[in-house]
Design an enzyme around this catalytic site. Structure first.
Site, mmCIF file in Angstrom:
data_model
loop_
_atom_site.group_PDB
_atom_site.id
_atom_site.type_symbol
_atom_site.label_atom_id
_atom_site.label_comp_id
_atom_site.label_asym_id
_atom_site.label_seq_id
_atom_site.Cartn_x
_atom_site.Cartn_y
_atom_site.Cartn_z
ATOM 1 N N LYS A 80 0.869 -1.177 0.000
ATOM 2 C CA LYS A 80 0.000 0.000 0.000
ATOM 3 C C LYS A 80 0.904 1.224 0.000
ATOM 4 O O LYS A 80 2.019 1.184 0.536
ATOM 5 C CB LYS A 80 -0.861 0.003 1.274
ATOM 6 C CG LYS A 80 -2.080 0.879 1.181
ATOM 7 C CD LYS A 80 -3.325 0.100 0.807
ATOM 8 C CE LYS A 80 -4.549 0.981 0.795
ATOM 9 N NZ LYS A 80 -5.780 0.246 0.533
ATOM 10 N N GLY A 180 -24.992 3.070 4.619
ATOM 11 C CA GLY A 180 -24.172 3.592 3.525
ATOM 12 C C GLY A 180 -24.599 3.035 2.186
ATOM 13 O O GLY A 180 -24.429 1.852 1.915
ATOM 14 N N GLY A 182 -23.524 3.867 -0.943
ATOM 15 C CA GLY A 182 -22.612 4.369 -1.961
ATOM 16 C C GLY A 182 -22.480 3.364 -3.098
ATOM 17 O O GLY A 182 -23.406 2.601 -3.385
ATOM 18 N N VAL A 184 -20.923 0.574 -3.390
ATOM 19 C CA VAL A 184 -21.122 -0.830 -3.033
ATOM 20 C C VAL A 184 -22.484 -1.017 -2.359
ATOM 21 O O VAL A 184 -23.243 -1.929 -2.711
ATOM 22 C CB VAL A 184 -20.000 -1.342 -2.096
ATOM 23 C CG1 VAL A 184 -20.215 -2.812 -1.762
ATOM 24 C CG2 VAL A 184 -18.631 -1.146 -2.733
ATOM 25 N N TYR A 186 -25.359 0.571 -2.397
ATOM 26 C CA TYR A 186 -26.593 0.615 -3.197
ATOM 27 C C TYR A 186 -26.721 -0.638 -4.075
ATOM 28 O O TYR A 186 -27.807 -1.227 -4.177
ATOM 29 C CB TYR A 186 -26.667 1.887 -4.058
ATOM 30 C CG TYR A 186 -28.075 2.138 -4.544
ATOM 31 C CD1 TYR A 186 -28.971 2.876 -3.772
ATOM 32 C CD2 TYR A 186 -28.537 1.590 -5.733
ATOM 33 C CE1 TYR A 186 -30.284 3.071 -4.177
ATOM 34 C CE2 TYR A 186 -29.842 1.775 -6.157
ATOM 35 C CZ TYR A 186 -30.706 2.522 -5.371
ATOM 36 O OH TYR A 186 -32.014 2.703 -5.776
HETATM 37 P P1 NAD Z 1 -18.793 5.323 -1.332
HETATM 38 O O1 NAD Z 1 -18.030 6.532 -0.922
HETATM 39 O O2 NAD Z 1 -19.312 5.218 -2.709
HETATM 40 O O3 NAD Z 1 -20.029 5.080 -0.347
HETATM 41 C C1 NAD Z 1 -20.024 5.368 1.005
HETATM 42 C C2 NAD Z 1 -21.432 5.826 1.360
HETATM 43 O O4 NAD Z 1 -21.512 5.966 2.772
HETATM 44 C C3 NAD Z 1 -21.797 7.178 0.757
HETATM 45 O O5 NAD Z 1 -23.060 7.106 0.121
HETATM 46 C C4 NAD Z 1 -21.837 8.103 1.971
HETATM 47 O O6 NAD Z 1 -22.764 9.173 1.823
HETATM 48 C C5 NAD Z 1 -22.246 7.144 3.058
HETATM 49 N N1 NAD Z 1 -21.940 7.586 4.415
HETATM 50 C C6 NAD Z 1 -20.891 8.311 4.853
HETATM 51 N N2 NAD Z 1 -20.973 8.498 6.185
HETATM 52 C C7 NAD Z 1 -22.087 7.843 6.591
HETATM 53 C C8 NAD Z 1 -22.698 7.649 7.852
HETATM 54 N N3 NAD Z 1 -22.183 8.154 8.972
HETATM 55 N N4 NAD Z 1 -23.823 6.902 7.905
HETATM 56 C C9 NAD Z 1 -24.364 6.368 6.781
HETATM 57 N N5 NAD Z 1 -23.822 6.539 5.553
HETATM 58 C C10 NAD Z 1 -22.704 7.270 5.459
HETATM 59 O O7 NAD Z 1 -17.836 4.087 -0.991
HETATM 60 P P2 NAD Z 1 -17.924 2.606 -1.537
HETATM 61 O O8 NAD Z 1 -16.985 2.453 -2.674
HETATM 62 O O9 NAD Z 1 -19.360 2.211 -1.688
HETATM 63 O O10 NAD Z 1 -17.270 1.803 -0.305
HETATM 64 C C11 NAD Z 1 -17.999 1.590 0.884
HETATM 65 C C12 NAD Z 1 -17.106 0.909 1.916
HETATM 66 O O11 NAD Z 1 -16.636 -0.333 1.385
HETATM 67 C C13 NAD Z 1 -15.839 1.693 2.279
HETATM 68 O O12 NAD Z 1 -15.522 1.439 3.616
HETATM 69 C C14 NAD Z 1 -14.773 1.087 1.384
HETATM 70 O O13 NAD Z 1 -13.473 1.229 1.941
HETATM 71 C C15 NAD Z 1 -15.208 -0.361 1.366
HETATM 72 N N6 NAD Z 1 -14.761 -1.096 0.172
HETATM 73 C C16 NAD Z 1 -15.125 -0.685 -1.062
HETATM 74 C C17 NAD Z 1 -14.707 -1.409 -2.179
HETATM 75 C C18 NAD Z 1 -15.109 -1.007 -3.570
HETATM 76 O O14 NAD Z 1 -14.950 -1.813 -4.498
HETATM 77 N N7 NAD Z 1 -15.654 0.205 -3.778
HETATM 78 C C19 NAD Z 1 -13.908 -2.547 -2.016
HETATM 79 C C20 NAD Z 1 -13.560 -2.964 -0.716
HETATM 80 C C21 NAD Z 1 -13.995 -2.222 0.367
#
Ligand code: NAD
Length: 347
Positions: A80, A180, A182, A184, A186
């Site tokens: 990383k 959340g 976001g 993932v 949704y």
């Molecule tokens: P994202 O930023 O698209 O979504 C995060 C969502 O959480 C957003 O809609 C945001 O408004 C919401 N949020 C923030 N604070 C909040 C709170 N206090 N209460 C409720 N909702 C809140 O991120 P993502 O890509 O969907 O990733 C989500 C999680 O999964 C993260 O922790 C990320 O590290 C982890 N992750 C993502 C991936 C990937 O492929 N995107 C892979 C492994 C792990």
């Protein structure tokens, strides 16, 4: 600044410091292990309060990538990088070009991808200087947005958890709270809704909540109460630290299965989950779909069949973790760590 005697130095193979005064680049690339393949993991672009804080982040995150990649049985090691956000004015293109050259000098020991604070456009700039970058939006092997694959992995692992607890993986009539919505979260909700689950959702973004209400018949709840819903499953899909000494006693779900990284506020809360009869699916095993997608790109020839085979493996690993955890009376996290450590030793 202590490196070899740093509390988070875990026999890392290499820690590289890159500096370019012209562009203001200050980067730390931590390579935890290349035993299973090139060290792969994202780049984080962040304002750190000190160089020590940046080093701590790089050391911890790179070790976590070794575990995640090994648990997903990928031919990748763990690494990383952190880029220290410059004080004052800087040119983003020059900075990411300099960073790309720094990665290139490592000759493939480390392969980067996106993490917090870094965009697909930044990846393209890095790519102009080195081939050791994945998660690109265009090109022959480009794997694009990993989120849909992450959501699919979480969905399959969640179903394995449901089967373990309730005897079958039928989600119709099951109630699920998703924190959340976001990229993932949704996508996971769409899958859960299609499978017949009743959704309770919370986010800080009203627009996405409205969409979930209208399209997925979801019930919107306050962000402070989402973990405490009377539901079968709780899915933390926002930020880390959702499972703490404060929240765990309020959780009524029997199963925790979410995408967020670092869901446990600290490893010490794991016994609290056990005590409260809550089954926790280790985050780094469950959310490996994204890195599986990236690994398909790293191989040079993106293949949907290969990704599918790895997702089947992810689900099997979750089932195995649950079985061993129950059989031996140890936590799911302990079993997951053991699987990863054995694979890291074996190479
Ligand atoms: P994202 O930023 O698209 O979504 C995060 C969502 O959480 C957003 O809609 C945001 O408004 C919401 N949020 C923030 N604070 C909040 C709170 N206090 N209460 C409720 N909702 C809140 O991120 P993502 O890509 O969907 O990733 C989500 C999680 O999964 C993260 O922790 C990320 O590290 C982890 N992750 C993502 C991936 C990937 O492929 N995107 C892979 C492994 C792990």
């Amino acid at each position: 600044m202590a490196v070899f005697s740093h509390a988070d130095f875990a026999d890392h193979e290499g820690v590289y410091f890159a500096h370019d005064p012209e562009s203001n680049l200050r980067a730390i690339i931590a390579v935890h292990s290349t035993v299973r393949g090139p060290a792969a993991g994202g780049t984080r672009f962040w304002r750190y309060e000190s160089d020590e804080a940046a080093l701590t982040d790089a050391l911890r995150l790179s070790k976590a990538m070794s575990y995640k990649n090994a648990a997903a049985d990928l031919p990748l090691g763990g690494g990383k990088a952190v880029l220290i956000y410059p004080e004052g004015e800087f040119d983003r293109v020059s900075l990411f070009e300099a960073y790309g050259r720094a990665i290139d000098r490592l000759g493939g020991t480390y392969i980067t991808a996106e993490d917090v604070g870094v965009s697909p456009e930044d990846m393209d700039i890095i790519h102009s200087q080195t081939k050791y970058v994945a998660g690109l939006s265009a090109g022959e092997a480009a794997s694009g947005d990993p989120s849909p694959v992450t959501a699919e992995g979480v969905f399959r692992g969640l179903k394995a958890g449901v089967k373990h607890i309730w005897g079958n993986d039928d989600l119709s009539g099951k109630t699920v709270a998703v924190q959340g919505l976001g990229h993932v979260g949704y996508a996971l909700c769409e899958k859960l809704h299609a499978a017949g689950a009743k959704l309770f959702v919370a986010d800080i973004n009203d627009e996405v909540l409205e969409r979930a209400k209208m399209s997925l018949n979801a019930t919107v709840v306050d962000i402070h109460d989402i973990h405490a819903q009377e539901v079968d499953v709780f899915c933390p899909c926002a930020l880390g630290g959702a499972l703490s000494a404060q929240t765990i006693p309020e959780i009524k779900a029997k199963l925790i299965a979410g995408a967020a990284n670092n869901q446990l506020a600290s490893p010490e809360v794991m016994p609290l989950l056990e005590k409260n009869g809550i089954t926790y699916l280790p985050d780094y095993v469950l959310n490996a779909g994204g890195i599986i997608n990236v690994a398909a790109e790293v191989s040079g020839k993106y293949s949907l069949e290969w990704v599918e085979q790895k997702l089947v493996g992810l689900e099997a690993t979750i089932s195995e973790i649950l079985k061993v955890s129950e059989g031996e009376g140890v936590t799911t996290l302990q079993v997951a760590n053991r699987i990863a450590e054995e694979r890291l030793k074996r190479g």
